[in-house]
Write an enzyme that holds these catalytic residues in place. Structure first.
Site, PDB file in Angstrom:
ATOM      1  N   SER A 147       0.849  -1.196   0.000  1.00  0.00           N
ATOM      2  CA  SER A 147       0.000   0.000   0.000  1.00  0.00           C
ATOM      3  C   SER A 147       0.882   1.243   0.000  1.00  0.00           C
ATOM      4  CB  SER A 147      -0.889  -0.011   1.255  1.00  0.00           C
ATOM      5  OG  SER A 147      -1.538   1.228   1.456  1.00  0.00           O
ATOM      6  N   TYR A 160      -3.817  -0.505   9.757  1.00  0.00           N
ATOM      7  CA  TYR A 160      -3.611  -0.824   8.346  1.00  0.00           C
ATOM      8  C   TYR A 160      -2.186  -0.461   7.931  1.00  0.00           C
ATOM      9  CZ  TYR A 160      -4.672  -1.010   3.322  1.00  0.00           C
ATOM     10  OH  TYR A 160      -4.689  -1.318   1.983  1.00  0.00           O
TER      11      TYR A 160
END
Length: 255
Positions: A147, A160
């Site tokens: 990510s 996350y």
């Protein structure tokens, strides 16, 4: 626009690769980026085994759905064992993931753990399970979904960001061990992609404007943008690519 139309690679990547005779496992292939990657692999001749919680419609060709909850360790192990009994897996794409947002001072520990299990724990487990037969054969490809938050901190997404930072470092570490043994391990770091996970950000006028101002390409990414990168990394064109975390972000990190 339906969920699958929004998340799928309807046109396909202009890059092509011959994946005939190969089998790819793609987690989270029922929607979004996973759906698009599965479609891209199918279009280029692969058999695709999709691991996902929801039943999926729309995939054609040699698609094998396996409905399982990857947050449940026992279900995951049973699903993996079933796949390995039936298939020689040449490509693994660890795509499935979860993001729960809270200010860190109020972040419930149970939500922290809920994020870590699919984003990191399952990635580790599937990499080991499907990677061992690849090592025995001396060939295989593993692609993890990292990510932008593997590089940046973000806001209200500490769980996350922590999980995706770990995915990036895990990718590099395993690549160091497995590259000499014929197994390529890499990761893709998607930028802001217009999928189900980011519906709230797209709808937030202020945040949407701020995001677009930061992206040199001037648009949100599409699932097909990630699928093209996943096809490249799975192909022989990437035969000398090991341990990379490839940003596909419209230039976001360069800003």
């Amino acid at each position: 626009m339906t969920e699958h139309e929004k998340g799928s690679s309807a046109v396909g990547s202009p890059f092509t690769a011959d994946l005939t005779g190969k089998t790819a496992v793609v987690t989270g292939a029922s929607s979004g980026i996973g759906y698009a990657i599965a479609e891209e692999y199918l279009r280029n001749g692969a058999t695709v085994v999709g691991l996902h919680r929801r039943a999926v419609t729309g995939h054609g060709g040699e698609y094998v759905p396996v409905v399982t909850d990857l947050a449940d360790q026992e279900q995951t192990r049973a699903a993996v064992a079933g796949v390995l009994r039936e298939h020689r897996v040449d490509i693994l794409v660890n795509n499935a993931g979860l993001n729960l947002r809270h200010p860190f001072e109020d972040f419930p520990f149970e939500d922290w753990d809920r994020v870590q299990r699919p984003n990191l724990g399952t990635v580790v487990e599937l990499t080991k399970a499907f990677g061992r037969p690849m090592l025995a054969r001396g060939s295989g490809v593993i692609i993890n979904l990292a990510s932008m938050l593997s590089f940046t901190g973000g806001f209200t997404a500490s769980a996350y960001a922590a999980s995706k930072g770990a995915v990036a470092q895990f990718t590099k570490s395993v690549a160091n061990e497995w590259a000499p043994k014929g197994v390529r391990v890499n990761a893709i770091a998607p930028g802001f992609i217009d999928t189900e996970m980011n519906v709230a950000l797209v709808a937030d006028e202020t945040r949407n404007r701020q995001i677009l101002e930061r992206i040199p390409a001037g648009r949100w990414g599409k699932a097909e943008d990630i699928a093209g990168a996943a096809l490249f990394l799975a192909s022989d064109a990437a035969r000398f690519v090991h341990g990379t975390v490839l940003p596909v972000d419209g230039g976001y990190l360069a800003r």
